[in-house]
Scaffold this active site. Structure first.
Site, short mmCIF file in Angstrom:
data_model
loop_
_atom_site.label_atom_id
_atom_site.label_comp_id
_atom_site.label_asym_id
_atom_site.label_seq_id
_atom_site.Cartn_x
_atom_site.Cartn_y
_atom_site.Cartn_z
N SER A 134 -51.88 51.25 -82.26
CA SER A 134 -52.59 51.59 -81.04
C SER A 134 -53.26 50.35 -80.48
O SER A 134 -53.57 49.41 -81.23
CB SER A 134 -53.65 52.66 -81.32
OG SER A 134 -54.54 52.81 -80.23
N TYR A 147 -60.97 56.33 -85.55
CA TYR A 147 -59.57 56.16 -85.14
C TYR A 147 -59.19 54.68 -85.09
O TYR A 147 -58.15 54.28 -85.60
CB TYR A 147 -59.37 56.80 -83.77
CG TYR A 147 -57.97 56.67 -83.22
CD1 TYR A 147 -56.94 57.46 -83.71
CD2 TYR A 147 -57.68 55.77 -82.20
CE1 TYR A 147 -55.65 57.34 -83.21
CE2 TYR A 147 -56.41 55.64 -81.69
CZ TYR A 147 -55.39 56.44 -82.20
OH TYR A 147 -54.11 56.31 -81.70
#
Length: 250
Positions: A134, A147
């Site tokens: 990501s 995250y």
């Protein structure tokens, strides 16, 4: 034709990856925690005459992963570590349970599946591991503490695997999407901004310099390329696919 394993392959980006490989004529084995979604997708693709198999598995459970990979042939060519969950919160608002839950799937799941794939990739004379990372791995995003931590770990694991297995002809790369329009986004907006979904969707889309969110099929296209023989000279790399989010932000 390649034998390809996709984790989290029954929804969102994973669904697009599963469908892309299946429609391209590969043998696709997709793993997912959501049994109903997996069975429905397997039935749908098999009715189209596509070579697919669904295995229900919790990627954070070592015994379940080992059992799943025992069903996968030694002709494995590609593992796509796509399974993952998100969490919204900063350091103070992230509980220990939140931290552990996200870590178990996003980090331990990648570790267990990659580890289980190595003997099969070796037996097949090499192959490719593609990890879903990501933009959160390389830049600070507000309220994405846990995250972001997990995606930083995925990037580091990618580099380590690539280094350790390059002599075995096993390539390892990762992909770093920006915002992608999936059912998760729609659910997030409905839960947190009831009645303002359209307005907030446009606001989130505008954070990408290109002016929109990505599509799951666009991510699948990059995965397809990295899994192909055309990408045989690529290993140990991170590929942003983010509408300019990393490179063009002021």
């Amino acid at each position: 034709m390649k034998t390809i394993v996709v984790t989290g392959g029954a929804s969102g980006i994973g669904l697009a990856i599963t469908e892309r490989f299946a429609k391209d004529g590969h043998d696709v084995i997709f793993l997912d925690y959501h049994q109903e979604n997996g069975k429905l997708l397997e039935q749908k693709l098999q009715k189209l005459g596509l070579s697919t198999q669904f295995i229900h598995v919790n990627v954070s459970d070592k015994k379940e992963v080992e059992k799943a990979f025992s069903l996968i042939p030694n002709t494995l060519d590609v593992l796509v570590n796509n399974a993952g969950i998100s969490h919204i919160g900063n350091l103070e608002s992230t509980s220990e349970q939140d931290f552990d839950s996200v870590f178990q799937v996003n980090v331990k799941g990648v570790f267990l599946c990659a580890q289980a794939s190595i003997p099969k990739l070796k037996a097949n004379g090499g192959g490719s591991i593609i990890n879903m990372c990501s933009v959160a791995a390389t830049m600070g995003l507000a309220d994405r503490f846990a995250y972001s931590m997990t995606k930083g770990a995925v990037l580091s694991m990618t580099l380590s695997i690539a280094k350790d297995y390059v002599q075995d002809q096993i390539r390892c790369n990762c992909i770093s999407p920006g915002r992608v329009h999936t059912p998760f986004v729609d659910g997030f907006l409905a839960k947190n901004y009831p009645g303002q979904e359209k307005e907030m969707f446009e606001k989130l889309a505008a954070t990408q310099p290109i002016g929109r969110m990505g599509r799951p099929d666009e991510i699948a296209g990059l995965v397809s390329y990295l899994a192909s023989d055309e990408a045989s000279f690529i290993t140990g790399s991170n590929f942003p696919i983010d509408g300019g989010f990393l490179g063009l932000k002021a």
